[in-house]
Design a protein around this motif. Structure first.
Motif, PDB file in Angstrom:
ATOM      1  N   GLY A 173     -11.593  -3.985  -0.652  1.00  0.00           N
ATOM      2  CA  GLY A 173     -10.662  -5.331   0.197  1.00  0.00           C
ATOM      3  C   GLY A 173     -10.277  -3.676   1.306  1.00  0.00           C
ATOM      4  N   LYS A 174      -9.664  -2.271   1.359  1.00  0.00           N
ATOM      5  CA  LYS A 174      -9.586  -1.456   2.196  1.00  0.00           C
ATOM      6  C   LYS A 174     -10.996  -0.546   2.927  1.00  0.00           C
ATOM      7  CE  LYS A 174      -5.221  -2.290   1.357  1.00  0.00           C
ATOM      8  NZ  LYS A 174      -4.188  -2.655   1.683  1.00  0.00           N
ATOM      9  N   THR A 175     -10.236  -0.805   4.327  1.00  0.00           N
ATOM     10  CA  THR A 175     -11.336   0.550   4.910  1.00  0.00           C
ATOM     11  C   THR A 175     -10.612   1.755   4.995  1.00  0.00           C
ATOM     12  OG1 THR A 175     -11.895  -1.280   6.962  1.00  0.00           O
ATOM     13  CG2 THR A 175     -12.143   1.811   7.456  1.00  0.00           C
ATOM     14  N   LYS A 235      -1.324  -1.116   9.636  1.00  0.00           N
ATOM     15  CA  LYS A 235      -1.485  -0.219   8.599  1.00  0.00           C
ATOM     16  C   LYS A 235      -1.682  -0.846   7.054  1.00  0.00           C
ATOM     17  CE  LYS A 235       1.812   2.336  11.613  1.00  0.00           C
ATOM     18  NZ  LYS A 235       0.605   2.935  12.381  1.00  0.00           N
ATOM     19  N   ASP A 236      -1.496  -2.360   6.598  1.00  0.00           N
ATOM     20  CA  ASP A 236      -2.092  -2.334   5.514  1.00  0.00           C
ATOM     21  C   ASP A 236      -3.882  -2.773   5.257  1.00  0.00           C
ATOM     22  OD1 ASP A 236      -2.183  -4.397   7.476  1.00  0.00           O
ATOM     23  OD2 ASP A 236      -2.190  -6.086   5.813  1.00  0.00           O
ATOM     24  N   LYS A 237      -4.354  -2.182   6.170  1.00  0.00           N
ATOM     25  CA  LYS A 237      -5.723  -2.210   6.473  1.00  0.00           C
ATOM     26  C   LYS A 237      -5.959  -1.501   5.886  1.00  0.00           C
ATOM     27  CE  LYS A 237      -5.811  -7.455   8.889  1.00  0.00           C
ATOM     28  NZ  LYS A 237      -6.439  -7.435   9.835  1.00  0.00           N
ATOM     29  N   ILE A 238      -5.818  -0.458   6.268  1.00  0.00           N
ATOM     30  CA  ILE A 238      -6.329   0.888   6.398  1.00  0.00           C
ATOM     31  C   ILE A 238      -5.666   2.006   5.459  1.00  0.00           C
ATOM     32  CG2 ILE A 238      -6.663   3.228   7.782  1.00  0.00           C
ATOM     33  CD1 ILE A 238      -7.345   1.373   9.645  1.00  0.00           C
ATOM     34  N   ILE A 239      -6.653   3.079   4.674  1.00  0.00           N
ATOM     35  CA  ILE A 239      -6.855   3.980   3.775  1.00  0.00           C
ATOM     36  C   ILE A 239      -6.909   5.676   4.762  1.00  0.00           C
ATOM     37  CG2 ILE A 239      -6.542   5.332   1.779  1.00  0.00           C
ATOM     38  CD1 ILE A 239      -4.716   2.120   1.593  1.00  0.00           C
TER      39      ILE A 239
END
Length: 420
Positions: free
Chosen positions: A291-293, A323-327
């Protein structure tokens, strides 16, 4: 055949030519006092090729230790002025190496002689191509960089292509030479860059190989893939090329190699499933980030390019709004845990708020590193929210152009539809 010495990899001996029917004994002698390299002696009915290679390697090492007979004044010389000095030195070395080969000529098969001569010529030519690369790096630091690089391009187009030594190489010698493919890769890099044949895109390499060495096209593509996988060779579109070319290979060994590479590095391939330990000793699974890039960078302590990449990634993180979409995940190949923790704390290689992971002291022998063959650092992967690869060697965001491309890849990834 390669001969490697435990705990002394610098003195390992590579690329001994072996023919069907060879009978050989390899004798290892203890080091003499004050001598770094182990002593090797060959015996048997087929010692000529081995004795030649040992002599050639010894000469190469002696020349490297002695240094060039001219000053490498990167700050003052243009390559077209430097090249005649380097070329003359290169010819002197070639003559010395050819003399070693001629001493044993009557004890060699025709093919063995041709291959060894090709190895000598292509090895030396690789050295000249490498010097072009060094000059490029230094030239770009000066205000007249454009003029300096024109001098390099002039030498490449007018003099390197007409090298008389390469005319000595036979067709069979070239086809079997261990160094020909390395030479072809280096030459393709220069040709594409200097002659406006396009960007360093995989399809441009394919087209260039088709013209330059059509009979060795499949081997050239496989070698390019190996450079891409093991050394981080910066080629865009390589994942797509691997997928498209795997079905076009007619020779089984290259077809299998490309197919295996496509399964690991092809766009849309699943990321290798791994579980590693973070700085607090907690186990972290890549599967938990669906669910994250995920942007993964691989590094090791002492690696200057790794420090440079860390600066570029820090700027990307700063500018990225969602920022909540990428690790951002950093994986160290250090074997010593204390070294790794000290380097993480220093902030030179990664940031404390990254997910910082450790390869359990296995370094390059960890299954994750072995799977991707990441022997060189730094390397990166971009993984989409479904755990599939978006890029296995994205551009390093160290300049405006590469940074823009990198951000576009992240944008593409974050918009991927999640499959539940």
């Amino acid at each position: 055949m390669d001969i490697k010495f435990a705990n002394n990899t610098f003195w390992s001996q590579y690329n001994y030519l072996v023919e069907p029917g060879d009978t050989i004994s390899i004798l290892f002698q203890p080091n003499e006092a004050g001598k770094k390299e182990p002593d090797i002696q060959f015996a048997g009915t087929s010692i000529a090729k081995y004795a030649i290679k040992k002599s050639l390697d010894s000469l190469t090492i002696a020349i490297a230790q002695k240094g060039a007979p001219y000053p490498a004044r990167w700050d003052t010389l243009y390559f077209d002025r430097f090249f005649p000095l380097a070329q003359q030195d290169n010819q002197n070395i070639l003559q010395q190496k050819e003399a070693i080969l001629e001493q044993w000529r009557l004890q060699l098969s025709k093919l063995a002689y041709d291959v060894l001569l090709a190895d000598i010529c292509y090895f030396q030519q690789n050295g000249l191509l490498a010097q072009m690369g060094f000059f490029e790096v230094y030239s770009n630091k000066y205000p007249d960089a454009a003029e300096r690089n024109k001098a390099i391009q002039l030498v490449f187009n007018q003099q390197m292509a007409a090298d008389p030594w390469l005319k000595k190489v036979s067709h069979s010698g070239r086809n079997h030479s261990m160094y020909y493919m390395h030479y072809l890769i280096r030459k393709s890099l220069r040709a594409i860059k200097y002659n406006d044949l396009g960007q360093r895109d995989a399809k441009n390499y394919w087209e260039w190989f088709e013209k330059e060495s059509p009979l060795q096209l499949e081997k050239a593509i496989a070698t390019l893939a190996a450079y891409y996988m093991n050394h981080g060779f910066q080629v865009t579109g390589m994942g797509t090329l691997l997928q498209e070319s795997s079905s076009r290979m007619t020779q089984p060994q290259y077809a299998k190699f490309i197919s295996d590479a496509a399964s690991k590095f092809g766009i849309g391939s699943p990321v290798f499933p791994f579980v590693l330990t973070d700085t607090k000793g907690k186990k972290v699974s890549i599967a938990s980030f669906k669910g994250k890039t995920v942007v993964i960078d691989f590094w090791d302590t002492g690696c200057l390019p790794c420090m440079q990449l860390a600066v570029g990634l820090k700027q990307v993180k700063k500018e990225w709004k969602e920022k909540d979409k990428i690790i951002f995940m950093s994986i160290s190949k250090d074997k010593n845990r204390d070294t790794w923790l000290t380097s993480v704390a220093s902030g030179k290689y990664t940031e404390p708020d990254n997910i910082n992971l450790y390869t359990e002291g296995k370094g390059t022998d960890h299954p994750l590193i072995l799977h991707y063959g990441f022997t060189a650092s730094p390397r990166m992967l971009i993984i989409d929210p479904n755990g599939k690869l978006i890029s296995t060697n994205p551009p390093r965001p160290l300049n405006p152009t590469d940074k823009k491309h990198f951000m576009q890849l992240l944008e593409q990834s974050t918009k991927s539809q999640i499959t539940l």
